[in-house]
Design an enzyme around this catalytic site. Structure first.
Site, PDB file in Angstrom:
ATOM      1  N   TYR A 206     -33.160  27.159  56.371  1.00  0.00           N
ATOM      2  CA  TYR A 206     -33.045  26.179  55.289  1.00  0.00           C
ATOM      3  C   TYR A 206     -33.059  26.878  53.938  1.00  0.00           C
ATOM      4  O   TYR A 206     -33.532  28.017  53.797  1.00  0.00           O
ATOM      5  CB  TYR A 206     -34.202  25.177  55.335  1.00  0.00           C
ATOM      6  CG  TYR A 206     -35.533  25.786  54.943  1.00  0.00           C
ATOM      7  CD1 TYR A 206     -35.967  25.761  53.616  1.00  0.00           C
ATOM      8  CD2 TYR A 206     -36.343  26.410  55.892  1.00  0.00           C
ATOM      9  CE1 TYR A 206     -37.172  26.331  53.251  1.00  0.00           C
ATOM     10  CE2 TYR A 206     -37.545  26.978  55.532  1.00  0.00           C
ATOM     11  CZ  TYR A 206     -37.962  26.944  54.209  1.00  0.00           C
ATOM     12  OH  TYR A 206     -39.147  27.534  53.849  1.00  0.00           O
ATOM     13  N   PHE A 216     -35.905  27.142  45.198  1.00  0.00           N
ATOM     14  CA  PHE A 216     -37.354  27.369  45.134  1.00  0.00           C
ATOM     15  C   PHE A 216     -37.912  27.919  46.435  1.00  0.00           C
ATOM     16  O   PHE A 216     -39.046  28.410  46.465  1.00  0.00           O
ATOM     17  CB  PHE A 216     -38.109  26.089  44.736  1.00  0.00           C
ATOM     18  CG  PHE A 216     -37.962  24.943  45.709  1.00  0.00           C
ATOM     19  CD1 PHE A 216     -38.764  24.847  46.828  1.00  0.00           C
ATOM     20  CD2 PHE A 216     -37.014  23.959  45.484  1.00  0.00           C
ATOM     21  CE1 PHE A 216     -38.637  23.798  47.722  1.00  0.00           C
ATOM     22  CE2 PHE A 216     -36.875  22.896  46.367  1.00  0.00           C
ATOM     23  CZ  PHE A 216     -37.690  22.820  47.491  1.00  0.00           C
ATOM     24  N   ASP A 217     -37.123  27.862  47.512  1.00  0.00           N
ATOM     25  CA  ASP A 217     -37.605  28.384  48.793  1.00  0.00           C
ATOM     26  C   ASP A 217     -36.415  28.542  49.733  1.00  0.00           C
ATOM     27  O   ASP A 217     -35.486  27.718  49.704  1.00  0.00           O
ATOM     28  CB  ASP A 217     -38.635  27.429  49.406  1.00  0.00           C
ATOM     29  CG  ASP A 217     -39.357  28.031  50.603  1.00  0.00           C
ATOM     30  OD1 ASP A 217     -39.279  29.264  50.784  1.00  0.00           O
ATOM     31  OD2 ASP A 217     -39.999  27.278  51.344  1.00  0.00           O
ATOM     32  N   ILE A 236     -42.780  17.684  55.344  1.00  0.00           N
ATOM     33  CA  ILE A 236     -42.671  16.452  54.556  1.00  0.00           C
ATOM     34  C   ILE A 236     -41.917  15.390  55.364  1.00  0.00           C
ATOM     35  O   ILE A 236     -41.091  15.715  56.218  1.00  0.00           O
ATOM     36  CB  ILE A 236     -41.981  16.719  53.203  1.00  0.00           C
ATOM     37  CG1 ILE A 236     -40.584  17.310  53.397  1.00  0.00           C
ATOM     38  CG2 ILE A 236     -42.850  17.603  52.328  1.00  0.00           C
ATOM     39  CD1 ILE A 236     -39.815  17.501  52.105  1.00  0.00           C
ATOM     40  N   TYR A 262     -42.883  15.425  47.974  1.00  0.00           N
ATOM     41  CA  TYR A 262     -44.206  15.831  47.497  1.00  0.00           C
ATOM     42  C   TYR A 262     -44.809  14.878  46.478  1.00  0.00           C
ATOM     43  O   TYR A 262     -45.798  15.215  45.819  1.00  0.00           O
ATOM     44  CB  TYR A 262     -44.127  17.252  46.928  1.00  0.00           C
ATOM     45  CG  TYR A 262     -43.819  18.285  47.991  1.00  0.00           C
ATOM     46  CD1 TYR A 262     -44.806  18.729  48.861  1.00  0.00           C
ATOM     47  CD2 TYR A 262     -42.527  18.791  48.137  1.00  0.00           C
ATOM     48  CE1 TYR A 262     -44.529  19.662  49.846  1.00  0.00           C
ATOM     49  CE2 TYR A 262     -42.238  19.730  49.116  1.00  0.00           C
ATOM     50  CZ  TYR A 262     -43.239  20.167  49.973  1.00  0.00           C
ATOM     51  OH  TYR A 262     -42.958  21.081  50.950  1.00  0.00           O
ATOM     52  N   PHE A 277     -32.059  20.007  50.282  1.00  0.00           N
ATOM     53  CA  PHE A 277     -32.195  21.039  51.307  1.00  0.00           C
ATOM     54  C   PHE A 277     -30.896  21.202  52.079  1.00  0.00           C
ATOM     55  O   PHE A 277     -30.260  20.208  52.457  1.00  0.00           O
ATOM     56  CB  PHE A 277     -33.306  20.677  52.304  1.00  0.00           C
ATOM     57  CG  PHE A 277     -34.694  20.763  51.750  1.00  0.00           C
ATOM     58  CD1 PHE A 277     -35.386  21.964  51.749  1.00  0.00           C
ATOM     59  CD2 PHE A 277     -35.307  19.639  51.229  1.00  0.00           C
ATOM     60  CE1 PHE A 277     -36.668  22.032  51.241  1.00  0.00           C
ATOM     61  CE2 PHE A 277     -36.593  19.702  50.722  1.00  0.00           C
ATOM     62  CZ  PHE A 277     -37.279  20.897  50.722  1.00  0.00           C
TER      63      PHE A 277
END
Length: 287
Positions: A206, A216-217, A236, A262, A277
């Site tokens: 991902y 961010f990731d 999540i 979040y 994502f």
């Protein structure tokens, strides 16, 4: 004769002092406050600095120990000053000034009953609890309440902006369709493998982005797939809802609103932020 009387008086005064000190401090090196808390200050006393009051926000370094066991290692903490019972931790903190370091001896069973997670038992019988603490700083009640009101106003404003952020992203990125689960999804590649079943463990690659494209990731960048059990609450809600409907080999882009991500934010994720994502289902882990 006068010298003998004076000597006797001095001896008596010394004995009385020792007895008085012994009565108020059964722990060597500690003094006893009127609330019943035993205390020992270390180093300089910063008696011109502020002292915490109810409603103040304090920043401390603290550890907890009982007997030979270290229950909580020395670590930073923040807490809102309160008053729960006579001789509680807050009463101990009220004895301190900003910059002070001290050790307090508290009632262990009572502390666990009032301050710790319900059901968490104190396993040291009647042994006392030692609180080592340094008071790093404080925010006065009025300042804290003002800051809290400003933050809540910012949260409310940010929450109202989220809907327009989502709409703007959808206009700039056609093909994303809202699903019954509440996420917006676009298929990038169709897989031919097995469909995910509830509570199966899967491996995915991902990349997580904000709606402006900032990454961010990414498991892709780390070169290491991510594993989790679908529907077990390990990720999540938007992820569980998305991957639960995928087949091995599927690759999708999904826009997840904050209420399925979040919410009011977490480390690195601002409040009420929709997230994008790219997810590829690599494998269903067979047990």
């Amino acid at each position: 004769m006068k010298k003998n009387i004076t000597k006797i008086m001095l001896i008596g005064l010394a004995v009385a002092t020792v007895l008085a000190f012994g009565a108020c401090s059964k722990y060597k090196g500690f003094k006893k406050d009127k609330s019943g808390i035993y205390y020992q200050f270390h180093g300089d006393i910063h008696d011109t600095a502020d002292q915490p009051q109810t409603g103040d926000l304090v920043g401390i370094m603290m550890s907890l120990r009982a007997g030979d066991s270290l229950l909580i290692p020395m670590m930073p903490n923040q807490m809102l000053m309160d008053s729960l019972y006579e001789g509680d931790m807050f009463q101990a903190l009220r004895m301190m000034h900003v910059g002070d370091s001290a050790t307090f001896i508290l009632d262990g069973p009572q502390f666990f009953e009032q301050m710790m997670t319900p059901g968490q038992e104190y396993t040291f019988g009647e042994d006392p609890l030692y609180l080592d603490v340094k008071l790093l700083g404080l925010m006065k009640k009025a300042d804290f309440e003002k800051a809290q009101a400003e933050y809540e106003a910012q949260l409310s404003e940010r929450k109202e902006m989220e809907a327009s952020d989502i709409e703007d992203y959808l206009q700039k990125n056609p093909g994303l369709k809202q699903q019954t689960t509440g996420v917006y999804l676009k298929s990038v590649k169709k897989g031919t493998g097995d469909k995910v079943e509830p509570l199966q463990t899967v491996k995915v690659h991902y990349t997580g982005k904000f709606t402006d494209g900032t990454v961010f990731d990414s498991s892709v960048e780390r070169g290491e797939p991510f594993s989790f059990t679908v529907g077990a609450g390990q990720v999540i809600p938007g992820w569980d809802a998305t991957v639960a409907d995928m087949k091995v080999g599927d690759k999708v882009t999904v826009l997840i609103p904050s209420d399925l991500a979040y919410g009011e934010g977490t480390r690195g994720i601002p409040p009420y932020t929709p997230l994008v994502f790219d997810i590829e289902l690599l494998e269903i882990v067979k047990e």
